[in-house]
Design an enzyme around this catalytic site. Structure first.
Site, PDB file in Angstrom:
ATOM      1  CB  CYS A 149      -1.084  -0.049   1.133  1.00  0.00           C
ATOM      2  SG  CYS A 149      -2.301   1.224   0.951  1.00  0.00           S
ATOM      3  CG  HIS A 203      -3.814  -3.307   3.091  1.00  0.00           C
ATOM      4  ND1 HIS A 203      -2.793  -2.764   3.762  1.00  0.00           N
ATOM      5  CD2 HIS A 203      -4.432  -2.121   2.714  1.00  0.00           C
ATOM      6  CE1 HIS A 203      -2.749  -1.500   3.878  1.00  0.00           C
ATOM      7  NE2 HIS A 203      -3.531  -0.979   2.910  1.00  0.00           N
ATOM      8  CD  GLU A 221      -1.615  -5.740   5.107  1.00  0.00           C
ATOM      9  OE1 GLU A 221      -1.244  -6.061   4.008  1.00  0.00           O
ATOM     10  OE2 GLU A 221      -2.232  -4.811   5.499  1.00  0.00           O
TER      11      GLU A 221
END
Ligand code: MN
Length: 243
Positions: A101, A206, A208
């Site tokens: 990001c 994102h 993660e």
């Protein structure tokens, strides 16, 4: 990490998903605090096997030679300069680098590229890249991944559904960075790579936050940690946060 303030107290914070994904992929996550001394970035990287640049607030346009647009959000120039220094030092050391990001945007700026300060204000007909009131793990749009790229080899597919929480985006990648994924409806850049090194990858989504909905999304972190070292347990640093 991101500066935060509560009353009279100051903190550095990071969302847990980054460290949890590194750990789930077999790495040891270590945080690097924000420093006002960018010249010491290489010292901070001593003993580290990789660098993860995390999400967070907007990047100051002063870092790429522009004045602020009306829609620019909060920025932290100290953090920007510190992370640019960390990125360049990690490049010198040939460490694997993963930018997420804000991290992909930071990579572009550090290479001499530029950003859209606000996607809706500065691009025409763009897909929404920052839906309101949606959890981090919500899939929101697709990305089209370039065949032959590192990201393609990790995902093993041409199209991937991703989440999206960014109102800024890379405009010009800068330096040797190549565009390896875009949002198909508006061509917003969603991944950058330097194919001349083993692992240098930026993603705008994102990843993660997505391991909770499908372990397939953790493959990115497995590849990152594998690149960080095959023998000793890999340590991956996380240099910031939020968003
Ligand atoms: Mn997006």
């Amino acid at each position: 990490m991101q500066s935060a303030r509560e009353g009279l107290r100051r903190y550095l914070k990071a969302q847990r998903n980054y460290a949890e994904s590194v750990e789930a992929a077999g790495g040891i996550p270590l945080y690097i605090p924000q420093s006002a001394e960018p010249g010491r970035a290489a010292e901070y990287l001593e003993g580290m096997n990789a660098l993860l640049l995390t999400g967070g607030q907007d990047i100051s346009p002063l870092t790429y030679g522009e004045e602020p647009h009306q829609k620019l959000g909060a920025v932290d120039l100290q953090r920007d300069r510190w992370e640019i220094a960390l990125y360049r030092a990690a490049r010198e050391l040939r460490l694997p680098i993963l930018g997420i990001c804000r991290g992909i945007q930071l990579m572009a700026v550090a290479e001499g590229g530029s950003l859209y300060q606000d996607i809706p204000a500065q691009t025409a007909g763009s897909t929404g890249h920052y839906p309101a009131d949606m959890p981090m793990e919500s899939l929101h749009h697709s990305i089209r991944i370039k065949e032959g790229s590192l990201l393609h080899s990790i995902c093993g597919r041409d199209m991937l559904e991703v989440n999206s929480f960014h109102h800024q985006a890379v405009k010009e990648p800068g330096g040797p960075l190549q565009i390896t994924a875009v949002s198909p409806s508006d061509d917003i850049i969603e991944a950058l790579e330097d194919p001349s090194v083993p692992f240098l990858l930026g993603i705008q989504y994102h990843g993660e936050a997505l391991k909770a909905i499908d372990p397939e999304y953790l493959e990115l972190f497995h590849a990152f940690i594998a690149a960080a070292g095959e023998t000793a347990p890999a340590k991956a640093l996380t240099a910031s946060q939020q968003g």
